[in-house]
Design a protein around this motif. Sequence first.
Motif, mmCIF file in Angstrom:
data_model
loop_
_atom_site.group_PDB
_atom_site.id
_atom_site.type_symbol
_atom_site.label_atom_id
_atom_site.label_comp_id
_atom_site.label_asym_id
_atom_site.label_seq_id
_atom_site.Cartn_x
_atom_site.Cartn_y
_atom_site.Cartn_z
ATOM 1 N N ASN A 30 0.827 -1.218 0.000
ATOM 2 C CA ASN A 30 0.000 0.000 0.000
ATOM 3 C C ASN A 30 0.860 1.268 0.000
ATOM 4 O O ASN A 30 0.581 2.228 0.728
ATOM 5 C CB ASN A 30 -0.952 0.011 1.204
ATOM 6 N N GLY A 31 1.902 1.249 -0.802
ATOM 7 C CA GLY A 31 2.760 2.423 -0.904
ATOM 8 C C GLY A 31 3.791 2.546 0.196
ATOM 9 O O GLY A 31 4.586 3.483 0.192
ATOM 10 N N ARG A 32 3.763 1.638 1.165
ATOM 11 C CA ARG A 32 4.737 1.642 2.265
ATOM 12 C C ARG A 32 5.418 0.291 2.333
ATOM 13 O O ARG A 32 5.040 -0.564 3.143
ATOM 14 C CB ARG A 32 4.045 1.939 3.593
ATOM 15 N N PRO A 33 6.439 0.071 1.528
ATOM 16 C CA PRO A 33 7.075 -1.252 1.500
ATOM 17 C C PRO A 33 8.010 -1.511 2.676
ATOM 18 O O PRO A 33 8.573 -2.591 2.781
ATOM 19 C CB PRO A 33 7.864 -1.224 0.185
ATOM 20 N N MET A 34 8.182 -0.530 3.560
ATOM 21 C CA MET A 34 9.174 -0.655 4.627
ATOM 22 C C MET A 34 8.518 -0.532 5.999
ATOM 23 O O MET A 34 7.567 0.237 6.184
ATOM 24 C CB MET A 34 10.237 0.433 4.463
ATOM 25 N N THR A 35 9.027 -1.294 6.943
ATOM 26 C CA THR A 35 8.592 -1.216 8.341
ATOM 27 C C THR A 35 9.792 -0.841 9.207
ATOM 28 O O THR A 35 10.840 -1.481 9.116
ATOM 29 C CB THR A 35 8.033 -2.561 8.831
ATOM 30 N N VAL A 36 9.627 0.192 10.023
ATOM 31 C CA VAL A 36 10.648 0.577 11.000
ATOM 32 C C VAL A 36 10.114 0.207 12.383
ATOM 33 O O VAL A 36 9.158 0.809 12.871
ATOM 34 C CB VAL A 36 10.977 2.078 10.924
ATOM 35 N N MET A 37 10.701 -0.799 12.994
ATOM 36 C CA MET A 37 10.268 -1.252 14.315
ATOM 37 C C MET A 37 11.123 -0.583 15.379
ATOM 38 O O MET A 37 12.288 -0.924 15.571
ATOM 39 C CB MET A 37 10.390 -2.781 14.414
ATOM 40 N N GLN A 38 10.546 0.390 16.064
ATOM 41 C CA GLN A 38 11.283 1.124 17.094
ATOM 42 C C GLN A 38 11.255 0.341 18.405
ATOM 43 O O GLN A 38 10.189 0.142 19.002
ATOM 44 C CB GLN A 38 10.667 2.512 17.281
ATOM 45 N N LEU A 39 12.427 -0.085 18.863
ATOM 46 C CA LEU A 39 12.518 -0.971 20.025
ATOM 47 C C LEU A 39 12.787 -0.241 21.336
ATOM 48 O O LEU A 39 12.692 -0.839 22.402
ATOM 49 C CB LEU A 39 13.631 -1.999 19.801
ATOM 50 N N ALA A 40 13.126 1.060 21.280
ATOM 51 C CA ALA A 40 13.556 1.745 22.502
ATOM 52 C C ALA A 40 12.445 1.844 23.541
ATOM 53 O O ALA A 40 12.726 1.956 24.728
ATOM 54 C CB ALA A 40 14.087 3.143 22.161
ATOM 55 N N GLY A 41 11.197 1.830 23.133
ATOM 56 C CA GLY A 41 10.112 1.980 24.096
ATOM 57 C C GLY A 41 9.629 0.689 24.714
ATOM 58 O O GLY A 41 8.776 0.698 25.601
ATOM 59 N N PHE A 42 10.144 -0.468 24.275
ATOM 60 C CA PHE A 42 9.706 -1.744 24.816
ATOM 61 C C PHE A 42 10.385 -2.023 26.156
ATOM 62 O O PHE A 42 11.507 -1.567 26.394
ATOM 63 C CB PHE A 42 10.040 -2.885 23.850
#
Length: 581
Positions: A340-352
């Motif tokens: 859907n126009g966003r082929p990339m995922t940025v998983m931000q881990l600092a808040g886990f």
Amino acid sequence: MTVTSFGQVISVRGSQARVGILAAKQLSVSEIRATVGRFISIRAPHATIVALITEVSSEAVADSQTYVATASVDLLGEILGPAERPKFQRGVTHYPTIGDAVEMITSQELRTIYTPTGGDQIDIGALQQDPSVRAYVNVEEMLSKHFAVLGSTGVGKSTGVSLLLNEILKARPNLRIFLLDVHNEYGRCFGDRALVLNPRNLKLPFWLFNFEEIVDVLFGGRPGVPEELDILAEVIPLAKGVYTQYQSTDRIGLKRADPKMVGYTVDTPVPYRLVDLINQIDERMGKLENRSSRIIYHKLISRIETVRNDPRYAFMFDNANVGGDTMAEVISHLFRLPANGRPMTVMQLAGFPAEVVDSVVSVLCRMAFDFGLWSDGVSPLLFICEEAHRYAAADRSIGFGPTRKAVSRIAKEGRKYGVYLGLVTQRPAELDATIISQCNTLFTMRLANERDQSLLRSAVSDAAANLLSFVPSLGTREVLAFGEGVALPTRLRFKEVPPHQMPRSEATIATVPSINAGHDMHFVSAVLERWRGATSSRDAQGDSVSSDRGAGLSMPLDAPLLQPSMGLDPDRFSLLKKPLR
């Protein structure tokens, strides 16, 4: 000797040769600088041999009238074919002989070496020797055989990663990319082409965790109590069987099958409800007469309830008792199928929560590989692991075993199923040697640690391993590129990255505070509000929508954003809320 020659071959041994540099009176080009790191040409009768100077010395020629110095060179490849259509190939088939002329390589010859041979190339910078020559990387070779970006803190490693990924997105718009962002610094680098996930908008159901991963969550990263683990291993399959009964019972009165006969294991990725799990444990506890045995069951129930009620774990246990098989939606959301126009995922881990990060990374790596495996690699995925030494340490007593196993599996077998690996680390010596050895393209920036350098020497099998002696003295944004993705082992400089693609840690963090920052009590209160909001429940009724909105609106408009925000995903609350059928 030709008029442009500055030396001649005086010895040859395997992939190396010695060159005598002629005395100044015999030189016709006075500005020649034959120093380490420079490419040279050796003129053989049937080819032009490309070599790299690795050492220059005048110690052995003090009495010579012919030479002022000698140089050691590594033979890298050769340029063949007619002058109007030259072609470069790695390796040497025509070895030089004593007396062959040696010249500084020309810009045209460098272009012959580095000119893209196909359309599958990306421009990442310019050669250090000749800035007019662009440095290209073969995308197919780099991705399909994995790659790694190595470098100490502050040398431009994160900016280099942003550059590489943005160029890959241009060349391969249909490739899906999943980036583990350990320090929440890449949220702004990819604009509207990336979906940014963090604990506030991620829904990762607890039943997707396998047995080792859910035990790591429940016990906070500590080894589990053997008696409690035995109970869990027994009741989790039963809870899955009970849930399957709910789904398969179409009308009241239909005879239900025994949960034990369903055939699920503790690792089968099918839904179950926590209330069913606790009921199974409670039922067994009720049959016991021995008080000491009942305490074990009671502790396990308390442990599960504590984690479930912790708001920091809401991304796992939100609606844990409602159920719903949302595995397809979760994988589609995480791995952008469809993009859907966003082929990339940025998983931000600092808040886990720190105790659960390893388990989350393990789940993500494992699901990425398994989806590639069971889909026969139809939809390729590039999995980028920042701070890779944290998840796949060389010391097997450090870190979480299943995470190392999941990363290692991608490194060893991922290319067969369209799952490619990109490792980013500042301590390659602390990274599992088996995993880094699978990366056939290395982008090495400045590394001062001797252990890191020695590991690189063992990992680089190319004839130009001597280039690694330059690693401690590389400048910012300078990189040594080795391996399958580049035409030759090359010292180059990454090109400038636009400001909107700069990682946050390098773009906005400064040690000198701004005069206009306005760090008053209002600012501190806003930070504390957000801090507390991450570890407390905002809504007494447990409405996740209002809770997330409250967290998002707790900061005043004029307060600085502490984490990059790309907006909230409108579909994030629909996951995990499918009603029971």
